[in-house]
Motif scaffolding. Structure first.
Motif, PDB file in Angstrom:
ATOM      1  N   ALA A  10      -7.949  -6.178  -4.151  1.00  0.00           N
ATOM      2  CA  ALA A  10      -8.060  -5.140  -3.119  1.00  0.00           C
ATOM      3  C   ALA A  10      -8.210  -3.812  -3.837  1.00  0.00           C
ATOM      4  N   THR A  11      -9.038  -2.922  -3.276  1.00  0.00           N
ATOM      5  CA  THR A  11      -9.255  -1.628  -3.935  1.00  0.00           C
ATOM      6  C   THR A  11      -8.661  -0.464  -3.142  1.00  0.00           C
ATOM      7  N   SER A  12      -7.811  -0.775  -2.179  1.00  0.00           N
ATOM      8  CA  SER A  12      -7.084   0.288  -1.462  1.00  0.00           C
ATOM      9  C   SER A  12      -5.781  -0.293  -0.921  1.00  0.00           C
ATOM     10  N   GLY A  13      -4.863   0.608  -0.585  1.00  0.00           N
ATOM     11  CA  GLY A  13      -3.591   0.168  -0.037  1.00  0.00           C
ATOM     12  C   GLY A  13      -3.780  -0.568   1.285  1.00  0.00           C
ATOM     13  N   ARG A  14      -4.661  -0.056   2.127  1.00  0.00           N
ATOM     14  CA  ARG A  14      -4.878  -0.680   3.444  1.00  0.00           C
ATOM     15  C   ARG A  14      -5.440  -2.083   3.297  1.00  0.00           C
ATOM     16  N   GLU A  15      -6.416  -2.230   2.401  1.00  0.00           N
ATOM     17  CA  GLU A  15      -7.006  -3.554   2.181  1.00  0.00           C
ATOM     18  C   GLU A  15      -5.932  -4.513   1.650  1.00  0.00           C
ATOM     19  N   LYS A  50      -3.666  -5.713   4.440  1.00  0.00           N
ATOM     20  CA  LYS A  50      -4.385  -6.696   5.278  1.00  0.00           C
ATOM     21  C   LYS A  50      -4.389  -8.068   4.588  1.00  0.00           C
ATOM     22  N   LYS A  51      -4.723  -8.060   3.292  1.00  0.00           N
ATOM     23  CA  LYS A  51      -4.800  -9.333   2.566  1.00  0.00           C
ATOM     24  C   LYS A  51      -3.429  -9.981   2.438  1.00  0.00           C
ATOM     25  N   ALA A  52      -2.406  -9.148   2.266  1.00  0.00           N
ATOM     26  CA  ALA A  52      -1.047  -9.702   2.115  1.00  0.00           C
ATOM     27  C   ALA A  52      -0.571 -10.359   3.407  1.00  0.00           C
ATOM     28  N   GLN A  53      -1.121  -9.923   4.536  1.00  0.00           N
ATOM     29  CA  GLN A  53      -0.744 -10.533   5.818  1.00  0.00           C
ATOM     30  C   GLN A  53      -1.547 -11.799   6.107  1.00  0.00           C
ATOM     31  N   GLU A  54      -2.744 -11.845   5.524  1.00  0.00           N
ATOM     32  CA  GLU A  54      -3.641 -12.980   5.794  1.00  0.00           C
ATOM     33  C   GLU A  54      -3.337 -14.197   4.931  1.00  0.00           C
ATOM     34  N   ALA A  55      -2.752 -13.987   3.763  1.00  0.00           N
ATOM     35  CA  ALA A  55      -2.506 -15.123   2.857  1.00  0.00           C
ATOM     36  C   ALA A  55      -1.177 -14.920   2.138  1.00  0.00           C
ATOM     37  N   ALA A  56      -0.626 -16.023   1.634  1.00  0.00           N
ATOM     38  CA  ALA A  56       0.662 -15.949   0.913  1.00  0.00           C
ATOM     39  C   ALA A  56       0.384 -15.792  -0.583  1.00  0.00           C
ATOM     40  N   TYR A  57       1.054 -14.832  -1.186  1.00  0.00           N
ATOM     41  CA  TYR A  57       0.874 -14.606  -2.632  1.00  0.00           C
ATOM     42  C   TYR A  57       2.207 -14.785  -3.356  1.00  0.00           C
ATOM     43  N   ASP A  58       2.109 -15.305  -4.575  1.00  0.00           N
ATOM     44  CA  ASP A  58       3.329 -15.418  -5.394  1.00  0.00           C
ATOM     45  C   ASP A  58       3.705 -14.060  -5.967  1.00  0.00           C
ATOM     46  N   ALA A  59       2.689 -13.222  -6.180  1.00  0.00           N
ATOM     47  CA  ALA A  59       2.967 -11.884  -6.716  1.00  0.00           C
ATOM     48  C   ALA A  59       1.834 -10.928  -6.360  1.00  0.00           C
ATOM     49  N   GLU A  98       3.665   4.017  -1.002  1.00  0.00           N
ATOM     50  CA  GLU A  98       3.625   3.782   0.449  1.00  0.00           C
ATOM     51  C   GLU A  98       3.157   2.342   0.739  1.00  0.00           C
ATOM     52  N   THR A  99       2.217   1.867  -0.047  1.00  0.00           N
ATOM     53  CA  THR A  99       1.755   0.488   0.123  1.00  0.00           C
ATOM     54  C   THR A  99       2.911  -0.482  -0.136  1.00  0.00           C
ATOM     55  N   LEU A 100       3.659  -0.211  -1.193  1.00  0.00           N
ATOM     56  CA  LEU A 100       4.803  -1.061  -1.526  1.00  0.00           C
ATOM     57  C   LEU A 100       5.823  -1.040  -0.378  1.00  0.00           C
ATOM     58  N   ARG A 101       6.114   0.161   0.123  1.00  0.00           N
ATOM     59  CA  ARG A 101       7.090   0.289   1.221  1.00  0.00           C
ATOM     60  C   ARG A 101       6.663  -0.575   2.426  1.00  0.00           C
ATOM     61  N   ARG A 102       5.398  -0.464   2.797  1.00  0.00           N
ATOM     62  CA  ARG A 102       4.923  -1.200   3.985  1.00  0.00           C
ATOM     63  C   ARG A 102       4.872  -2.698   3.720  1.00  0.00           C
ATOM     64  N   MET A 103       4.471  -3.065   2.515  1.00  0.00           N
ATOM     65  CA  MET A 103       4.419  -4.502   2.171  1.00  0.00           C
ATOM     66  C   MET A 103       5.796  -5.130   2.283  1.00  0.00           C
ATOM     67  N   ARG A 104       6.789  -4.409   1.750  1.00  0.00           N
ATOM     68  CA  ARG A 104       8.154  -4.953   1.750  1.00  0.00           C
ATOM     69  C   ARG A 104       8.748  -4.987   3.158  1.00  0.00           C
ATOM     70  N   ASP A 112      10.357 -10.617   1.035  1.00  0.00           N
ATOM     71  CA  ASP A 112      10.473 -11.467  -0.155  1.00  0.00           C
ATOM     72  C   ASP A 112       9.281 -11.347  -1.107  1.00  0.00           C
ATOM     73  N   LEU A 113       8.285 -10.563  -0.722  1.00  0.00           N
ATOM     74  CA  LEU A 113       7.079 -10.471  -1.553  1.00  0.00           C
ATOM     75  C   LEU A 113       7.417  -9.863  -2.912  1.00  0.00           C
TER      76      LEU A 113
END
Lengths: 241, 143
Positions: B33-38, B41-50, B64-70, B75-76
């Motif tokens: 992904a080349t932006s926080g928003r992308e 979106k990708k983190a919600q669409e698929a499961a990642y180990d890291a 801010e991306t980290l805050r929203r992801m968490r 557990d991400l």
């Protein structure tokens, strides 16, 4: 105020602009170095896979070249990191900072002039962390004036040492040249250091005559509160202990 | 066992592409992904180990991306890979749950090793939680 003077940028605005642009460009340069580093890594991966797969042994040469590129990238990144720190040294004219870190930046910035003058430069930060409050860039400028004078005074293969120590809540920074700092030129050095930034600190620059073979410039930086009170009022005249 | 899945986030497209290629050649399954928003979106669409996340990005920055992801997935496992992490931003990232901070340039082997150990730690934690749930069910139901 003369007509048009109000529109003219102040020195502070100019320095801030310079710092912002330099920091931004350093960031972009860092991105380029990171991409080159990864490209060299990819080249090394491909060469290693080719050698492992029984390919031409000359692929190993590509691996060596990739490693040499990575070494130069590391060198460039270290220089760029110093440039970035220098650019940010102007950010805040009234801030708390660690003198040891500022002297680390001074060592980085003066390494090239020292190398060109063929003089060894050793910078020794205070033994323990020493926090100062004020304008780090002004202090850096004053130190640059002192180190510059010491480098000019040294013969080739000489040595300039910078030692910093706490002195009752204040700091004393001693710049020693193993050449001979001319006593008659010390007035000019003191005035230059004062103009360069010592004034903002209310700091005094004096010459410790030592011996003909080894003399020091001593920059006495008052404690933070004292520095604020004395700023702009200190006498740039030479003090000889 | 399926390959480790990682999401690389950095606004420098060339950088993520090359790093992704190097990680894939080491057996990882990599999305970019080349932006926080992308990235969100990708983190919600698929499961990642890291997730490997840059800090200085235009728009939604790394913090801010980290805050929203968490917030979305507590557990991400997110690690920071940044060129200019200050002490302040590093502390903030750790407080927000980042598991590690790497300064560019970092060797790809180091990153891959950390991604694998993060996944192993996560699996061990999941295993422990499952065991505790089974024990609780057995106690409650009197089996």
């Amino acid at each position: 105020m003369a007509k048009g003077e109000a529109e003219r940028p102040t020195a502070r605005e100019g320095v801030l602009y310079f710092g912002r642009v330099a920091a931004g460009l350093s960031h972009e340069l860092s991105n380029v170095l990171n991409i080159i580093n990864e490209l060299a890594g990819l080249q090394r991966d491909i060469a290693a896979a080719a050698v492992e797969g029984g390919g031409d042994a000359r692929f190993a040469r590509f691996s060596d070249l990739a490693q040499r590129i990575k070494t130069q990238v590391s060198r460039g990144e270290a220089i760029n990191r110093g440039l970035h720190r220098f650019a940010h040294s102007v950010d805040n004219a009234d801030t708390s900072f660690d003198l040891g870190e500022l002297l680390g930046l001074l060592a980085f910035l003066e390494e090239r002039p020292a190398r060109l003058a063929r003089v060894a430069l050793d910078v020794h930060p205070p033994e323990h962390g020493l926090a100062l409050c004020g304008d780090p860039f002004s202090l850096l400028l004053a130190l640059h004036a002192c180190v510059g004078a010491a480098l000019r005074a040294c013969a080739e293969d000489g040595r300039v040492e910078v030692h910093a120590e706490a002195a009752g809540g204040a700091a004393r920074i001693r710049v020693t040249a193993t050449g001979s700092l001319p006593a008659e030129g010390a007035d000019a050095v003191s005035a230059a250091a004062f103009r360069a930034g010592a004034a903002a600190w209310g700091a005094a620059v004096c010459l410790d005559p030592g011996t003909d073979a080894q003399r020091s410039l001593v920059l006495s930086v008052p404690a933070a509160a004292a520095a604020r009170e004395a700023a702009g009022t200190a006498d740039p005249s030479l003090e000889v202990p | 066992m399926r390959p480790d899945r990682v999401l690389l986030v950095d606004d420098e497209e060339s950088f993520v592409e090359i790093l992704a290629e190097r990680m894939r050649s080491r057996g990882l399954e990599v999305s970019c992904a080349t932006s926080g928003r992308e990235a969100l979106k990708k983190a919600q669409e698929a499961a990642y180990d890291a997730v490997v996340l840059d800090l200085a990005m235009p728009g939604l920055d790394g913090i801010e991306t980290l805050r929203r992801m968490r917030e979305l997935q507590p557990d991400l496992q997110v690690m920071i890979l940044s060129g200019r992490a200050t002490v302040k931003t590093a502390v903030e990232a750790i407080q927000l749950g980042a598991i590690d901070i790497f300064e560019k340039p970092t060797e790809v082997e180091t990153l891959v090793e950390r991604i694998r150990s993060a996944r192993a730690a996560r699996l061990a934690k999941d295993d422990q939680e499952t065991r505790e749930q089974i024990d609780a069910i057995m106690r409650d139901r009197g089996w």
